[in-house]
Design a protein around this motif. Structure first.
Motif, mmCIF file in Angstrom:
data_model
loop_
_atom_site.group_PDB
_atom_site.id
_atom_site.type_symbol
_atom_site.label_atom_id
_atom_site.label_comp_id
_atom_site.label_asym_id
_atom_site.label_seq_id
_atom_site.Cartn_x
_atom_site.Cartn_y
_atom_site.Cartn_z
ATOM 1 N N UNK A 189 0.855 -1.284 0.144
ATOM 2 C CA UNK A 189 0.210 -0.036 0.061
ATOM 3 C C UNK A 189 0.797 1.173 0.097
ATOM 4 N N UNK A 190 1.808 1.418 -1.194
ATOM 5 C CA UNK A 190 2.672 2.371 -1.163
ATOM 6 C C UNK A 190 2.218 3.854 -1.011
ATOM 7 N N UNK A 191 0.738 4.037 -1.380
ATOM 8 C CA UNK A 191 0.532 5.452 -1.297
ATOM 9 C C UNK A 191 -0.138 5.637 0.120
ATOM 10 N N UNK A 192 -0.135 4.733 0.865
ATOM 11 C CA UNK A 192 -0.536 5.036 2.329
ATOM 12 C C UNK A 192 0.434 5.137 3.379
ATOM 13 N N UNK A 193 1.576 4.857 2.867
ATOM 14 C CA UNK A 193 2.879 5.023 3.917
ATOM 15 C C UNK A 193 3.703 5.904 3.350
ATOM 16 N N UNK A 194 4.131 7.061 3.950
ATOM 17 C CA UNK A 194 4.761 8.141 3.603
ATOM 18 C C UNK A 194 6.358 7.875 3.745
ATOM 19 N N UNK A 195 6.704 7.292 5.033
ATOM 20 C CA UNK A 195 8.086 7.357 5.491
ATOM 21 C C UNK A 195 7.948 5.799 6.667
ATOM 22 N N UNK A 196 9.024 5.406 6.384
ATOM 23 C CA UNK A 196 9.348 4.130 7.400
ATOM 24 C C UNK A 196 10.807 4.385 8.123
ATOM 25 N N UNK A 197 10.669 4.313 9.488
ATOM 26 C CA UNK A 197 11.984 4.133 10.166
ATOM 27 C C UNK A 197 11.831 2.744 10.894
ATOM 28 N N UNK A 198 12.960 2.063 10.589
ATOM 29 C CA UNK A 198 12.870 0.426 10.868
ATOM 30 C C UNK A 198 14.088 0.352 11.992
ATOM 31 N N UNK A 199 13.967 -0.164 13.106
ATOM 32 C CA UNK A 199 14.901 -0.272 14.122
ATOM 33 C C UNK A 199 15.034 -1.965 14.362
ATOM 34 N N UNK A 200 16.361 -2.296 14.443
ATOM 35 C CA UNK A 200 16.789 -3.403 14.979
ATOM 36 C C UNK A 200 16.318 -4.727 14.272
ATOM 37 N N UNK A 201 16.113 -4.997 12.931
ATOM 38 C CA UNK A 201 15.897 -6.036 12.248
ATOM 39 C C UNK A 201 15.928 -6.102 10.710
ATOM 40 N N UNK A 202 16.984 -6.891 10.078
ATOM 41 C CA UNK A 202 16.897 -7.243 8.784
ATOM 42 C C UNK A 202 15.600 -7.943 8.314
ATOM 43 N N UNK A 203 15.247 -7.864 7.074
ATOM 44 C CA UNK A 203 14.133 -8.562 6.510
ATOM 45 C C UNK A 203 14.141 -10.096 6.257
ATOM 46 N N UNK A 204 13.192 -11.005 6.455
ATOM 47 C CA UNK A 204 13.172 -12.206 6.148
ATOM 48 C C UNK A 204 13.578 -12.461 4.626
ATOM 49 N N UNK A 205 14.298 -13.300 4.105
ATOM 50 C CA UNK A 205 14.876 -13.281 2.898
ATOM 51 C C UNK A 205 16.013 -12.307 2.466
ATOM 52 N N UNK A 206 16.078 -11.333 3.162
ATOM 53 C CA UNK A 206 17.308 -10.287 2.944
ATOM 54 C C UNK A 206 18.120 -9.994 4.209
ATOM 55 N N UNK A 207 18.596 -11.130 4.654
ATOM 56 C CA UNK A 207 19.505 -11.022 5.880
ATOM 57 C C UNK A 207 19.172 -11.571 7.007
ATOM 58 N N UNK A 208 17.924 -11.678 7.408
ATOM 59 C CA UNK A 208 17.331 -12.199 8.574
ATOM 60 C C UNK A 208 17.815 -13.891 8.942
ATOM 61 N N UNK A 209 17.922 -14.521 7.932
ATOM 62 C CA UNK A 209 18.321 -15.919 8.112
ATOM 63 C C UNK A 209 19.772 -15.821 8.442
ATOM 64 N N UNK A 210 20.748 -14.968 8.151
ATOM 65 C CA UNK A 210 22.033 -15.176 8.680
ATOM 66 C C UNK A 210 22.349 -14.710 9.985
ATOM 67 N N UNK A 211 21.300 -14.416 10.728
ATOM 68 C CA UNK A 211 21.258 -14.234 12.435
ATOM 69 C C UNK A 211 20.949 -15.544 13.033
ATOM 70 N N UNK A 212 20.301 -16.662 12.451
ATOM 71 C CA UNK A 212 19.957 -17.825 13.207
ATOM 72 C C UNK A 212 21.061 -18.198 14.104
ATOM 73 N N UNK A 213 22.158 -18.208 13.595
ATOM 74 C CA UNK A 213 23.259 -18.684 14.441
ATOM 75 C C UNK A 213 23.754 -18.061 15.488
ATOM 76 N N UNK A 214 23.449 -16.685 15.653
ATOM 77 C CA UNK A 214 23.651 -15.773 16.688
ATOM 78 C C UNK A 214 22.863 -16.017 17.928
ATOM 79 N N UNK A 215 21.740 -16.385 17.970
ATOM 80 C CA UNK A 215 21.042 -16.985 18.904
ATOM 81 C C UNK A 215 19.856 -17.984 18.831
ATOM 82 N N UNK A 216 20.073 -19.098 19.811
ATOM 83 C CA UNK A 216 19.194 -20.058 19.707
ATOM 84 C C UNK A 216 17.798 -19.826 19.581
ATOM 85 N N UNK A 217 17.407 -18.722 20.088
ATOM 86 C CA UNK A 217 15.941 -18.301 20.343
ATOM 87 C C UNK A 217 15.171 -18.514 18.962
#
Length: 367
Positions: A189-217
């Motif tokens: 819904x790109x016409x409904x969101x004007x700005x995004x500020x994203x804190x402390x997470x990469x996206x699934x498929x674009x980096x999140x999986x690389x963190x799975x070895x950092x913490x077993x949770x």
């Protein structure tokens, strides 16, 4: 294994800094009389592990909560001018806390927290915005849906709530799990969101999986039902979540007792696990829709002692206007560990005014 210091998850070069594969417990499950059987660790070993973490938790010191108990509806107590409410959406109701006036900014919390993580940030943001802090479906005081924990479905439930509160255009400030939900909201819904500020997470498929070895949770929470449900009892909540909070740079800044209570209900914990169980499907959806690139400004914020520039690096793969900010003196829980930076950065990025940032670390936050 030492857990008494923050774990730097991302180096300044944007690469994983401390792979901890050797500390990740490996759980093998075999069916036995309809109940999962843990081979290598076993329940006794897990109990010993959480006891060890409990000792670490005590040495780190728990926060004595000075935050008043909040209702689920009616006037808020943490600050004047805010009100609790609930709005019906597909699958149940969503709890929100609203205050201020002006353009709407939606705050989406992470796991294992609730809307309360924003309490120190909300009053100042409300000077220029209508602030809407939401409890994610299944968590906090929102109802628990029977399904639909993938981030596309969740984002559409959040959008329904926002629309029914009278807003069809918003800015979004998300943390951790909230980042994963904000992305498909803005993408679809790109016409409904004007700005995004994203804190402390990469996206699934674009980096999140690389963190799975950092913490077993990551793998523990994503394990099929009822593995985490049967392993994690009510009495283990403060130990398990306390371990997560102690990964921060300033664990004393987190109002952990409120979150222990918020996840005391096993059904709430299951809702949290369901969000993790959907990560693989989220990754597939994100990659399949990566050509729908974000055109609005995106700010990726990482803690100095956690993801650093890694958040922006992830969003640069799906967005055209991505800025980078690193929150000083912060681990993963930036809004609580360094609320002053969070406020100043958000007021710059979402504010109408322009100008030179007062501090070098705020340069990436400038509009």
């Amino acid at each position: 294994m030492t857990l008494d210091r923050p774990v730097a998850l991302w180096s300044v070069e944007g690469e994983l800094d401390m792979p901890l594969e050797e500390t990740t417990p490996r759980v093998t499950v075999r069916a036995s009389r309809g109940r999962p059987r843990v081979r290598r660790w076993g329940r006794a070993a897990i109990s010993a592990f959480v006891t060890l973490v409990a000792l670490v938790t005590m040495t780190a010191g728990a926060t004595a909560s000075g935050t008043p108990e909040e209702p689920s509806e009616g006037p808020a107590r943490f600050a004047p001018g805010f009100t609790h409410g609930k709005v019906a959406v597909d699958g149940g109701t969503i709890h929100y806390v609203r205050g201020g006036s002006g353009p709407a900014i939606v705050l989406l919390h992470g796991w294992p927290e609730t809307w309360l993580m924003w309490r120190q940030v909300m009053p100042e943001l409300a000077r220029e915005h209508t602030v809407i802090a939401i409890d994610l479906p299944g968590l906090g005081a929102s109802s628990i849906p029977s399904g639909g924990y993938d981030k596309v479905t969740t984002s559409r439930r959040i959008r329904q709530a926002v629309n029914r509160l009278g807003f069809t255009q918003v800015e979004i400030l998300g943390h951790d799990l909230g980042v994963l939900i904000a992305y498909p909201y803005a993408r679809d819904f790109p016409n409904e969101v004007t700005r995004l500020a994203m804190i402390e997470s990469p996206l699934p498929g674009f980096g999140l999986e690389e963190l799975y070895g950092i913490s077993w949770h990551f793998r523990f929470n994503a394990s099929p039902s009822p593995i985490p449900e049967q392993i994690m009892d009510n009495g283990d909540v403060s130990t398990y979540l306390g371990m997560m909070f102690n990964f921060s740079h300033r664990p004393d800044a987190i109002d952990r007792e409120r979150y222990y209570k918020a996840y005391a209900d096993p059904a709430r914990r299951t809702a949290g696990y369901e969000y993790y169980r959907a990560f693989a499907a989220d990754a597939e959806n994100n990659k399949a829709n990566a050509d729908k690139r974000l055109s609005m400004p995106v700010l990726g914020i990482g803690g100095q002692y956690s993801f650093g520039p890694g958040v922006a690096s992830s969003f640069q793969q799906v967005g055209d206007d991505v800025r980078t900010a690193v929150a000083p003196d912060s681990g993963h829980f930036v809004p609580e560990e360094n609320p002053r930076f969070t406020i100043d950065c958000a007021k710059l990025f979402f504010g109408a005014q322009s100008g030179t940032p007062s501090q070098p670390e705020l340069a990436g936050c400038a509009p």
